[in-house]
Design an enzyme around this catalytic site. Structure first.
Site, PDB file in Angstrom:
ATOM      1  N   ASN A 267       0.858  -1.187   0.000  1.00  0.00           N
ATOM      2  CA  ASN A 267       0.000   0.000   0.000  1.00  0.00           C
ATOM      3  C   ASN A 267       0.895   1.237   0.000  1.00  0.00           C
ATOM      4  O   ASN A 267       1.495   1.579   1.014  1.00  0.00           O
ATOM      5  CB  ASN A 267      -0.896  -0.019   1.240  1.00  0.00           C
ATOM      6  CG  ASN A 267      -1.751   1.231   1.370  1.00  0.00           C
ATOM      7  OD1 ASN A 267      -1.885   2.008   0.426  1.00  0.00           O
ATOM      8  ND2 ASN A 267      -2.331   1.423   2.541  1.00  0.00           N
ATOM      9  N   TRP A 268       0.980   1.889  -1.164  1.00  0.00           N
ATOM     10  CA  TRP A 268       1.870   3.049  -1.276  1.00  0.00           C
ATOM     11  C   TRP A 268       1.292   4.314  -0.642  1.00  0.00           C
ATOM     12  O   TRP A 268       1.982   5.324  -0.532  1.00  0.00           O
ATOM     13  CB  TRP A 268       2.191   3.306  -2.761  1.00  0.00           C
ATOM     14  CG  TRP A 268       3.238   2.379  -3.298  1.00  0.00           C
ATOM     15  CD1 TRP A 268       3.625   1.175  -2.773  1.00  0.00           C
ATOM     16  CD2 TRP A 268       4.049   2.597  -4.456  1.00  0.00           C
ATOM     17  NE1 TRP A 268       4.610   0.615  -3.540  1.00  0.00           N
ATOM     18  CE2 TRP A 268       4.892   1.466  -4.585  1.00  0.00           C
ATOM     19  CE3 TRP A 268       4.129   3.604  -5.406  1.00  0.00           C
ATOM     20  CZ2 TRP A 268       5.816   1.337  -5.622  1.00  0.00           C
ATOM     21  CZ3 TRP A 268       5.047   3.473  -6.431  1.00  0.00           C
ATOM     22  CH2 TRP A 268       5.883   2.355  -6.539  1.00  0.00           C
ATOM     23  N   LYS A 269       0.021   4.277  -0.259  1.00  0.00           N
ATOM     24  CA  LYS A 269      -0.635   5.431   0.362  1.00  0.00           C
ATOM     25  C   LYS A 269      -0.451   6.675  -0.523  1.00  0.00           C
ATOM     26  O   LYS A 269      -0.479   6.558  -1.740  1.00  0.00           O
ATOM     27  CB  LYS A 269      -0.122   5.633   1.786  1.00  0.00           C
ATOM     28  CG  LYS A 269      -0.263   4.348   2.619  1.00  0.00           C
ATOM     29  CD  LYS A 269       0.067   4.546   4.079  1.00  0.00           C
ATOM     30  CE  LYS A 269      -0.074   3.231   4.829  1.00  0.00           C
ATOM     31  NZ  LYS A 269       0.144   3.378   6.284  1.00  0.00           N
TER      32      LYS A 269
ATOM     33  N   HIS B 111      -9.305   1.042   5.498  1.00  0.00           N
ATOM     34  CA  HIS B 111      -8.018   1.235   6.165  1.00  0.00           C
ATOM     35  C   HIS B 111      -8.201   2.199   7.335  1.00  0.00           C
ATOM     36  O   HIS B 111      -9.004   3.134   7.269  1.00  0.00           O
ATOM     37  CB  HIS B 111      -6.986   1.783   5.178  1.00  0.00           C
ATOM     38  CG  HIS B 111      -5.586   1.734   5.684  1.00  0.00           C
ATOM     39  ND1 HIS B 111      -5.086   2.672   6.578  1.00  0.00           N
ATOM     40  CD2 HIS B 111      -4.564   0.860   5.446  1.00  0.00           C
ATOM     41  CE1 HIS B 111      -3.834   2.370   6.852  1.00  0.00           C
ATOM     42  NE2 HIS B 111      -3.484   1.292   6.182  1.00  0.00           N
TER      43      HIS B 111
ATOM     44  N   GLU C  94      -6.582   4.608   8.346  1.00  0.00           N
ATOM     45  CA  GLU C  94      -6.375   6.019   8.009  1.00  0.00           C
ATOM     46  C   GLU C  94      -7.618   6.616   7.350  1.00  0.00           C
ATOM     47  O   GLU C  94      -7.905   7.803   7.521  1.00  0.00           O
ATOM     48  CB  GLU C  94      -5.139   6.148   7.116  1.00  0.00           C
ATOM     49  CG  GLU C  94      -3.859   5.853   7.877  1.00  0.00           C
ATOM     50  CD  GLU C  94      -2.688   5.440   7.005  1.00  0.00           C
ATOM     51  OE1 GLU C  94      -1.616   5.153   7.574  1.00  0.00           O
ATOM     52  OE2 GLU C  94      -2.836   5.390   5.766  1.00  0.00           O
TER      53      GLU C  94
ATOM     54  N   GLU D 118      -4.622  -4.852  10.844  1.00  0.00           N
ATOM     55  CA  GLU D 118      -3.561  -3.880  11.081  1.00  0.00           C
ATOM     56  C   GLU D 118      -3.823  -3.159  12.398  1.00  0.00           C
ATOM     57  O   GLU D 118      -4.671  -2.257  12.452  1.00  0.00           O
ATOM     58  CB  GLU D 118      -3.504  -2.855   9.945  1.00  0.00           C
ATOM     59  CG  GLU D 118      -3.066  -3.425   8.613  1.00  0.00           C
ATOM     60  CD  GLU D 118      -2.681  -2.310   7.648  1.00  0.00           C
ATOM     61  OE1 GLU D 118      -1.550  -2.327   7.161  1.00  0.00           O
ATOM     62  OE2 GLU D 118      -3.512  -1.420   7.401  1.00  0.00           O
TER      63      GLU D 118
ATOM     64  N   GLY E  37       3.123   2.358  10.682  1.00  0.00           N
ATOM     65  CA  GLY E  37       4.082   3.433  10.465  1.00  0.00           C
ATOM     66  C   GLY E  37       4.845   3.873  11.693  1.00  0.00           C
ATOM     67  O   GLY E  37       5.582   4.861  11.654  1.00  0.00           O
TER      68      GLY E  37
ATOM     69  N   SER F 199       4.010  -2.105  10.263  1.00  0.00           N
ATOM     70  CA  SER F 199       5.465  -2.119  10.423  1.00  0.00           C
ATOM     71  C   SER F 199       6.082  -3.457  10.022  1.00  0.00           C
ATOM     72  O   SER F 199       7.009  -3.956  10.675  1.00  0.00           O
ATOM     73  CB  SER F 199       5.853  -1.760  11.866  1.00  0.00           C
ATOM     74  OG  SER F 199       5.478  -0.420  12.154  1.00  0.00           O
TER      75      SER F 199
ATOM     76  N   GLY G 256       3.008  -1.231   4.209  1.00  0.00           N
ATOM     77  CA  GLY G 256       2.985   0.195   3.910  1.00  0.00           C
ATOM     78  C   GLY G 256       4.332   0.688   3.434  1.00  0.00           C
ATOM     79  O   GLY G 256       4.747   0.462   2.304  1.00  0.00           O
ATOM     80  N   GLY G 257       5.064   1.364   4.307  1.00  0.00           N
ATOM     81  CA  GLY G 257       6.343   1.964   3.938  1.00  0.00           C
ATOM     82  C   GLY G 257       7.343   0.977   3.376  1.00  0.00           C
ATOM     83  O   GLY G 257       8.173   1.331   2.539  1.00  0.00           O
TER      84      GLY G 257
END
Length: 252
Positions: free
Chosen positions: A12-14, A99, A101, A169, A175, A214, A235-236
């Site tokens: 997920n590049w957000k 998600h 967020e 998650e 993150g 993470s 994610g990251g």
């Protein structure tokens, strides 16, 4: 005898990524062998601006492209939103819904997520439904109850192992660099499996349950080895090819 669940690792590049990000995509594609693709389904969910161009670069069964959100309506006066049909038309095969967020930043409820999942199905997309508790909820001993409540409200009737993936998650791990213990993950994933199997029968037993929060090359192998963990939502760690390939190495 039940059929083994093929794992999935989705990135997920957000709100990250420009056209130059195609260089990282090319590195990822080059690093995924046919043998690895046979073992795990790989997906990248870039920002909507890149779905079409990324989809054109992906061929065969090495990788699929997904989206990060969709509107519940098929069309209409919803400035700035994208329908599931538009996302599918751009080449996406799946869409992340619910998600944390989105739930936090946009006030999305379980009912909103449920409607988006149904819209995804109508467009021929797989719905990747996200659930997870906050740090306060975990400290209060309510983590499992919170996730079970989210599953009940967010997963529509008619969910199958083919049209739905669940991504757990923990909000406090997204993150932050913090990761629950393997025992914590095992407890939650077992609870989700039991809950889904009770409600959906064989489909719930066969549904992929991803862990997210993470995930990185250093902990991927341990997390992916946990019972009822059928892959990861990253994610990251999915923004750079070396990191993402390092996570995929858990299945080599």
């Amino acid at each position: 005898m039940s059929t083994p669940i093929k794992p999935m690792v989705a990135g997920n590049w957000k709100m990250n990524g420009l056209k130059a990000g195609q260089a990282e995509l090319h590195k990822m594609l080059a690093g995924i062998s046919d043998d690895l693709a046979d073992c795990v389904d790989v997906m990248i969910c870039p920002p909507a601006t890149l779905i079409a161009s990324f989809s054109e670069k992906v061929t065969g069964n090495v990788m699929a492209i997904g989206a990060q959100d969709c509107h519940a309506a098929a069309s209409g006066a919803h400035t700035g939103d994208l329908s599931a049909g538009m996302i599918a038309d751009a080449g996406a095969k799946a869409v992340i819904v619910g998600h944390s967020e989105r739930r936090t930043d946009h006030g999305e409820t379980d009912a909103d997520v449920n409607a988006k999942a149904q819209a995804a199905w109508s467009a021929g997309l797989v719905a990747i439904i996200c659930v997870g508790e906050t740090e306060a909820e975990r400290k209060a001993g309510e983590a499992v109850a919170v996730v079970e409540r989210q599953l009940a409200g967010s997963v529509p009737d008619g969910a199958t192992a083919q049209n739905t993936v669940i991504a757990y998650e923990p909000v406090w791990a997204i993150g932050t660099g913090l990761t629950p213990t393997a025992g914590d993950v095992a407890e939650m994933h077992e609870a989700m499996r039991v809950d889904l199997a009770k409600r959906l029968g064989a489909e719930g037993s066969a549904m992929r349950l991803l862990y997210g929060g993470s995930v990185k090359p250093g902990n991927a192998a341990e997390l992916m080895a946990v019972d009822n963990v059928d892959g990861a939502l990253v994610g990251g760690g999915s923004l750079k090819a070396d990191d993402f390939l390092g996570i995929l190495a858990a299945y080599q």
